[in-house]
Design a protein around this motif. Sequence first.
Motif: not given
Length: 220
Positions: A46-49, A130-141, A209-214
Motif C-alpha cells: 500500500x505504501x509503494x502503491x 537491488x531488484x528482486x523477483x519477489x519484492x522488486x526494489x521494495x525493501x530495506x537492508x 518488478x516492484x509493480x509486480x510485487x504490488x
Amino acid sequence: MVNELISELNTRGVNFIKTVDISMLSAKENRGYSAAILIGIVLSPCYIFRLSKENILDYSEFSEKEHSTDKLAEWTADFIIAKGYKAFAQSERNLGLHGFYDETTKTTPLPHKKIAILAGVGWIGKNNLLVTEEYGSALCMCSILTNAPLPTENRPIIMPKCGECTVCKDICSAGAIHGSTWEIGMNRDLIVDVYHCNGCLKCLSNCPWTQKYINNNSSE
C-alpha cells in the motif's frame, strides 16, 4: 545459535535473512571477517502503491524501516558478541563513526547490495538498486560482518533482468539514471549520478518488478 538468531529476528519483523561467505573478498571489503549476515525488511504494497500512483513524496515508511534494519543489525551484532564471537553491524551510524563511509564518493567498502548479490537475492537494476523477483526494489537492508562459524548460502550471481526497460531512467526528474545495464566490476557512476539524485524513490516504486510485487499482494 543460528536458529535462535533467525527466530528472534523474525519475531522482530525481519522478512529475510541470508548468510554468505565473504572470506574471498579483499581485506578492505571484509575487514578480516569471514561471513556476512544480510537482513531485510519489505516495504508494504500500500505504501509503494501510494508512492507510484499518487505521485507523492513520502519517506515515512521507508525511513522507519531503514532505521529498523539498522537497529536490528546492531542488535544482531550484540547478540553474536554475547555468544563469544566478533561482529560489526554496518548500520549508517556505525559506518560513519568508524570512518567506513566516504562522504566524498558516497561509498562504503562492502555495500549491503554486494552481500545481497553474493546471496543470490537479486540483481543490480538500472536504478542502481537491488531488484528482486519477489519484492522488486521494495525493501530495506542492513548487514553484519562476523567471524562466527555460520552456515553460508552463497549463490551464483544473478545478472540483470531489466532487458530493454528504461522506466527508472524515464521517470527520474533529476536525470541521474543513465539507463546502463550493470555488469560485474562495473563502476557505479556509469549507472547513476549519485551526486544529483534527489532521493524521490520514484525509480524504486515504479520499477516494473516492484509493480509486480504490488499486483501480487494487492489484497494486503
